[in-house]
Design an enzyme around this catalytic site. Sequence first.
Site, PDB file in Angstrom:
ATOM      1  CB  ALA A   1      22.057  49.745 -16.891  1.00 25.80           C
TER       2      ALA A   1
ATOM      3  CG  HIS B   1      12.569  48.860 -20.273  1.00 26.54           C
ATOM      4  ND1 HIS B   1      12.098  47.815 -19.505  1.00 26.54           N
ATOM      5  CD2 HIS B   1      13.631  48.363 -20.962  1.00 26.54           C
ATOM      6  CE1 HIS B   1      12.857  46.747 -19.707  1.00 26.54           C
ATOM      7  NE2 HIS B   1      13.788  47.035 -20.587  1.00 26.54           N
TER       8      HIS B   1
ATOM      9  CB  SER C   1      12.084  42.061 -18.936  1.00 25.24           C
ATOM     10  OG  SER C   1      11.848  43.229 -19.698  1.00 25.24           O
TER      11      SER C   1
ATOM     12  CD  GLU D   1      15.631  40.976 -19.929  1.00 20.58           C
ATOM     13  OE1 GLU D   1      15.577  41.318 -21.118  1.00 20.58           O
ATOM     14  OE2 GLU D   1      15.323  41.726 -18.987  1.00 20.58           O
TER      15      GLU D   1
ATOM     16  CE  LYS E   1      20.884  45.256 -25.523  1.00 21.74           C
ATOM     17  NZ  LYS E   1      19.839  45.405 -24.484  1.00 21.74           N
TER      18      LYS E   1
ATOM     19  CB  CYS F   1      22.594  45.993 -21.557  1.00 23.82           C
ATOM     20  SG  CYS F   1      20.901  45.340 -21.508  1.00 23.82           S
TER      21      CYS F   1
ATOM     22  CG  ASP G   1      16.478  46.741 -23.797  1.00 29.42           C
ATOM     23  OD1 ASP G   1      16.862  45.595 -24.064  1.00 29.42           O
ATOM     24  OD2 ASP G   1      15.827  47.020 -22.761  1.00 29.42           O
TER      25      ASP G   1
HETATM   26  C1  VGL Z   1      18.717  46.933 -19.566  1.00 35.90           C
HETATM   27  C2  VGL Z   1      17.351  46.394 -17.811  1.00 35.90           C
HETATM   28  C3  VGL Z   1      16.384  45.949 -18.681  1.00 35.90           C
HETATM   29  C4  VGL Z   1      20.011  47.529 -20.048  1.00 35.90           C
HETATM   30  C5  VGL Z   1      17.766  46.477 -20.446  1.00 35.90           C
HETATM   31  O1  VGL Z   1      20.072  48.010 -21.203  1.00 35.90           O
HETATM   32  O2  VGL Z   1      20.987  47.502 -19.278  1.00 35.90           O
HETATM   33  N1  VGL Z   1      18.515  46.884 -18.255  1.00 35.90           N
HETATM   34  N2  VGL Z   1      16.611  45.989 -19.990  1.00 35.90           N
HETATM   35 ZN    ZN Z   2      15.095  45.700 -21.402  1.00 34.56          ZN
END
Ligand code: VGL
Ligand code: ZN
Length: 194
Positions: free
Chosen positions: A136, A76, A65, A108, A101, A140, A57
């Site tokens: 997660a 993040h 987001s 998003e 990405k 993703c 990410d």
């Molecule tokens: C993700 C929430 C926001 C992930 C990425 O990598 O799963 N989750 N951005």
């Molecule tokens: Zn993210």
Amino acid sequence: MRLCIGRHDALVLVDIQNDFCPGGALPTQDGDAVVPVANALLACFIAQGALIVATRDWHPADHISFQQRGGPWPAHCVQGSVGAAFHPELQLPKEAFVVSKGMLADEEAYSGFQRTPLHLELQRNRIHRLFMAGLATEYCVRQTALDGLAFGYNVVVVEDGVRGVESQPGDGNRALQEVMEAGGILARAAEVCK
Ligand code: VGL
Ligand code: ZN
């Protein structure tokens, strides 16, 4: 089930980054537990000549987001930050194909296929099957697995190598069910790497 890993397989490690691990900005439950699993997978996939892919990410500082822009998440995985770095114990080989990405500020992107060269790279390497682990589960990993299936790949999710945010308890398992309903299969790392 017999899973022989070979050069038509890819290991796709999804977002094993500091911000998704305990202590990070958007932690999954027990997320760093995927690191030793991923390292075991890396060792056996490298030995079998499989393609190694690591998604990350990789957001601009004003990503849509983020809560500061009305999105669901705390900031993040901002490009170049410590939180966006791969987990320090992840033993990624230098040949790993890194897929960034979520780089467009206004879009998003949970999937490793969204506006990335991943599908092209898999085609170039004649890859037919994807083994996925990482973070997660319900964001993703889920979306990357569903897109992989939609592109026609066989998809195996390594169930002990994923962890979820679990905003609602059970979110991770529900996502794995969804992936199975779409044609994916689940396996444990010990079955994949014997
Ligand atoms: C993700 C929430 C926001 C992930 C990425 O990598 O799963 N989750 N951005
Ligand atoms: Zn993210």
